[in-house]
Write a protein that holds these residues in place. Structure first.
Motif, PDB file in Angstrom:
ATOM      1  N   PHE A 158     -12.296 -11.450   3.023  1.00  0.00           N
ATOM      2  CA  PHE A 158     -12.603 -10.889   1.706  1.00  0.00           C
ATOM      3  C   PHE A 158     -11.412 -10.965   0.754  1.00  0.00           C
ATOM      4  CE2 PHE A 158     -10.210  -7.464   3.417  1.00  0.00           C
ATOM      5  CZ  PHE A 158      -9.771  -6.699   2.344  1.00  0.00           C
ATOM      6  N   SER A 159     -10.199 -10.929   1.278  1.00  0.00           N
ATOM      7  CA  SER A 159      -9.009 -10.907   0.428  1.00  0.00           C
ATOM      8  C   SER A 159      -8.542 -12.306   0.035  1.00  0.00           C
ATOM      9  CB  SER A 159      -7.860 -10.191   1.152  1.00  0.00           C
ATOM     10  OG  SER A 159      -7.310 -11.000   2.182  1.00  0.00           O
ATOM     11  N   SER A 160      -9.128 -13.328   0.659  1.00  0.00           N
ATOM     12  CA  SER A 160      -8.692 -14.725   0.484  1.00  0.00           C
ATOM     13  C   SER A 160      -7.247 -14.934   0.932  1.00  0.00           C
ATOM     14  CB  SER A 160      -8.874 -15.193  -0.974  1.00  0.00           C
ATOM     15  OG  SER A 160     -10.242 -15.333  -1.274  1.00  0.00           O
ATOM     16  N   HIS A 161      -6.768 -14.089   1.821  1.00  0.00           N
ATOM     17  CA  HIS A 161      -5.423 -14.233   2.368  1.00  0.00           C
ATOM     18  C   HIS A 161      -5.445 -14.482   3.883  1.00  0.00           C
ATOM     19  CE1 HIS A 161      -2.768 -13.138  -1.091  1.00  0.00           C
ATOM     20  NE2 HIS A 161      -3.935 -12.726  -1.552  1.00  0.00           N
ATOM     21  N   GLY A 184       5.948 -18.856   4.440  1.00  0.00           N
ATOM     22  CA  GLY A 184       5.060 -17.845   3.906  1.00  0.00           C
ATOM     23  C   GLY A 184       3.744 -17.743   4.645  1.00  0.00           C
ATOM     24  N   GLY A 185       3.598 -18.435   5.787  1.00  0.00           N
ATOM     25  CA  GLY A 185       2.357 -18.407   6.545  1.00  0.00           C
ATOM     26  C   GLY A 185       2.545 -17.844   7.943  1.00  0.00           C
ATOM     27  N   VAL A 186       1.441 -17.390   8.544  1.00  0.00           N
ATOM     28  CA  VAL A 186       1.461 -16.828   9.899  1.00  0.00           C
ATOM     29  C   VAL A 186       0.275 -17.383  10.668  1.00  0.00           C
ATOM     30  CG1 VAL A 186       1.326 -14.724  11.286  1.00  0.00           C
ATOM     31  CG2 VAL A 186       2.552 -14.684   9.103  1.00  0.00           C
ATOM     32  N   ARG A 200      -2.949 -16.745   8.456  1.00  0.00           N
ATOM     33  CA  ARG A 200      -2.699 -15.821   7.355  1.00  0.00           C
ATOM     34  C   ARG A 200      -1.841 -16.461   6.267  1.00  0.00           C
ATOM     35  NH1 ARG A 200      -3.616 -10.365   9.647  1.00  0.00           N
ATOM     36  NH2 ARG A 200      -3.914 -10.593  11.903  1.00  0.00           N
ATOM     37  N   GLU A 201      -2.097 -16.030   5.034  1.00  0.00           N
ATOM     38  CA  GLU A 201      -1.329 -16.446   3.856  1.00  0.00           C
ATOM     39  C   GLU A 201      -1.241 -17.980   3.779  1.00  0.00           C
ATOM     40  OE1 GLU A 201      -1.151 -14.126   1.880  1.00  0.00           O
ATOM     41  OE2 GLU A 201      -1.130 -12.347   3.120  1.00  0.00           O
ATOM     42  N   ALA A 202      -0.031 -18.537   3.634  1.00  0.00           N
ATOM     43  CA  ALA A 202       0.114 -19.978   3.405  1.00  0.00           C
ATOM     44  C   ALA A 202      -0.427 -20.819   4.560  1.00  0.00           C
ATOM     45  CB  ALA A 202       1.579 -20.322   3.138  1.00  0.00           C
ATOM     46  N   ALA A 203      -0.534 -20.237   5.755  1.00  0.00           N
ATOM     47  CA  ALA A 203      -1.065 -20.995   6.896  1.00  0.00           C
ATOM     48  C   ALA A 203      -2.542 -21.337   6.732  1.00  0.00           C
ATOM     49  CB  ALA A 203      -0.851 -20.207   8.188  1.00  0.00           C
ATOM     50  N   GLN A 204      -3.242 -20.648   5.845  1.00  0.00           N
ATOM     51  CA  GLN A 204      -4.649 -20.968   5.582  1.00  0.00           C
ATOM     52  C   GLN A 204      -4.829 -22.429   5.182  1.00  0.00           C
ATOM     53  OE1 GLN A 204      -6.831 -17.458   3.377  1.00  0.00           O
ATOM     54  NE2 GLN A 204      -4.793 -17.723   2.506  1.00  0.00           N
TER      55      GLN A 204
END
Length: 568
Positions: A158-161, A184-186, A200-204
């Protein structure tokens, strides 16, 4: 008042409650429109006297007129592409469990050609039954593998993160136990070191960048569908918060430069019927100052055929993540430990701070408004200090920079924004959605403070409110009610009631103040003579209405640029 001898109005709305949202929050009885402009506001008798034989007169019978609503942070193109036929709906209340999500994916797989991507959006662990029953339970690639062993699946939360992917998607994208996440990714891992499927985050981007790219024509249709929906909600203006090369790897390229192209074509063809302000996205989440420079050189501040319809006014930068994912950079640790982090280039926090300050300086000195996505208090302090440093280095009298989200903004940063005439763009409907979850993430005291609207208003900071669609529905009524009540969606209990604001402040945050954010407060955002004829008619009086009833209010009529574009 219309000038003597002028042509009569083309449209008069009268006999109601016209909330002008001007400096004094004046209440009138009627408003007159000629062509594309408001020409008079005043008493019922005066409006009727102005009407001519060709004037359409709308009898309000006590109903409310507002300025056209301005959702000042709404990913219009991305929102359009989260709907069928682009994506499955896997958010609350469409689904209530991991099993429900799996069932929706199973149905999609049965209808899809072999190997076709299955894409969905909206899942929220705070509303998934298995996660609520067992805090250690979280969505896993194996859940999706059971029904989609051969179709790659990418479900954005839902957060697009955060992305939830299956094994086929990870294989397709080359993500395995040895994959190093981008800055910046996980990448979440099992106890045995294998990826769980949560990125998560940039790893998307490792998965989202592989999704099929919609054509410009598909993007145009998605935008037009969204604009029709917004008209039905009384929304006539919105901000696209991030379009550019930094959005290439987002879901369907929802933040990519292709969407600017789609918007620009719609304007040139006379087919864009909303006012869209754009923050350019030159660098991706996890990017660097060099990425930003390269992106700005590529974009070259694009122009549109009509800046009152489409205008690139600023630059967006991602500073950190979001609190529900524990990726916002906080001064005090989360309840489960950790402080989050900045999501910009750099191997240490100090290097990341330096990079972020340089990114802000570059965009400021290039003459852009800055909208910085930042949520944790430590990250917000860093951003506001960087705003001040950039302004000190290259003074600009009216930059109108602002903090996007600003969840845990403290008194020092509020004072810093106020001192420079800068703003904050908050999300009351997200507060309504996540306040119970946030009690567990940051503890009840910090959770209650999240999005301190009243503190910001009292500090003299300009406050905009927005949906962040597709994160929440673009429902300004829910946003206004949330600002006045600060009650939880899940339980109805208050969360930080000392941060409630009255109706006037809440309405300004969806009308007059977003017009300021758009550099358009001289010609839109209030119901005054000389302003653009963008209006929203509600089905009942709004003054003195119980805030709990605001979400039941219906939009009867929407006027855009002097034309009726929605009528119930």
């Amino acid at each position: 008042m219309s000038p003597s001898g002028a042509q009569p109005p083309t449209l008069v709305l009268t006999g109601g409650q016209v909330l002008t949202v001007d400096r004094d929050f004046t209440v009138a009885e009627g408003v007159a429109v000629r062509g594309r402009d408001i020409v008079a506001v005043g008493s019922d008798a005066r409006m009727r006297a102005l009407a001519g034989p060709g004037t359409r007169v709308v009898e309000l019978a006590g109903r409310t007129v507002l300025p056209g609503i301005n959702d000042s942070h709404l990913h219009g193109a991305a929102y359009g592409m989260t709907k069928p036929p682009f994506a499955l709906a896997v958010g609350h209340p469409a689904v209530g469990s991991i099993a429900d999500v799996v069932a929706a994916v199973r149905v999609a797989v049965r209808a899809a050609p072999p190997g076709e991507w299955i894409v969905g959006l909206g899942w929220d662990p705070g509303y998934l039954a298995e996660c609520l029953a067992d805090p250690r339970r979280f969505p896993h690639r194996r859940d999706l593998d059971a029904v989609a062993p051969d179709h790659p699946v990418c479900l954005t939360d839902f957060s697009s993160h955060m992305v939830w992917a299956n094994s086929a998607a990870l294989r397709h994208c080359g993500v395995d136990a040895g994959t190093v996440p981008p800055a910046g990714g996980v990448i979440d891992h099992d106890a045995d070191g294998e990826p769980t499927g949560i990125l998560r985050e940039a790893a998307q981007r490792l998965v989202q960048a592989a999704l099929p790219t919609p054509t410009i024509e598909q993007r145009r249709r998605a935008i037009q569908g969204v604009v029709r929906e917004l008209h039905a909600r009384g929304i006539t203006s919105y901000t696209e918060p991030g379009l550019g090369p930094g959005g290439t790897g987002t879901l369907f390229g929802g933040l990519s430069t292709d969407n600017w192209t789609a918007y620009a074509e719609l304007v040139a063809d006379g087919e864009l019927h909303a006012r869209v302000s754009v923050l350019l996205l030159p660098a991706p989440m996890g990017g660097s100052a060099d990425d930003l420079r390269e992106g700005l050189a590529e974009l070259r501040r694009p122009r549109s055929a009509d800046p009152r319809l489409l205008n690139a006014i600023g630059v967006k930068i991602f500073a950190d993540g979001v609190p529900p994912n524990r990726t916002a950079w906080m001064s005090e640790p989360y309840t489960e430990g950790g402080h989050g982090a900045l999501c910009v280039h750099g191997g240490t926090p100090a290097l990341q701070v330096g990079e972020l300050r340089e990114m802000i300086r570059v965009a400021h000195e290039a003459g852009f408004q800055l909208g910085v996505h930042v949520t944790g208090d430590r990250a917000i302090d860093t951003v506001v200090d960087a705003f001040a440093a950039a302004q000190g280095s290259v003074p600009r009298p009216d930059a109108r920079h602002y903090v996007i989200h600003g969840d845990f903004i403290g008194p020092g940063s509020l004072a810093g924004l106020a001192a420079h005439g800068y703003g904050v763009n908050m999300n009351p409907a997200i507060k309504w959605t996540v306040s119970d979850l946030m009690d567990e993430v940051v503890g009840p005291e910090r959770s209650a403070y999240q999005w301190p609207v009243r503190a910001a208003v009292e500090a003299g900071v300009r406050v905009c409110a927005s949906s962040d669609a597709p994160i929440t529905e673009p429902d300004w009524r829910q946003g206004v009610a949330s600002m006045m009540l600060r009650e939880s969606k899940a339980t109805g209990r208050p969360s930080g009631p000392e941060q409630c604001v009255p109706l006037a402040d809440a309405l300004r945050a969806y009308t007059a103040t977003p017009a300021w954010q758009d550099f358009a407060d001289d010609w839109k955002g209030t119901v005054e003579p000389g302003k653009a004829a963008d209006l929203c008619v509600l089905d009942r009086p709004l003054l003195d209405l119980d805030p709990h009833d605001i979400t039941d209010v219906r939009v009867d009529l929407t006027v855009f640029d002097g034309r009726v574009v929605h009528e119930r």
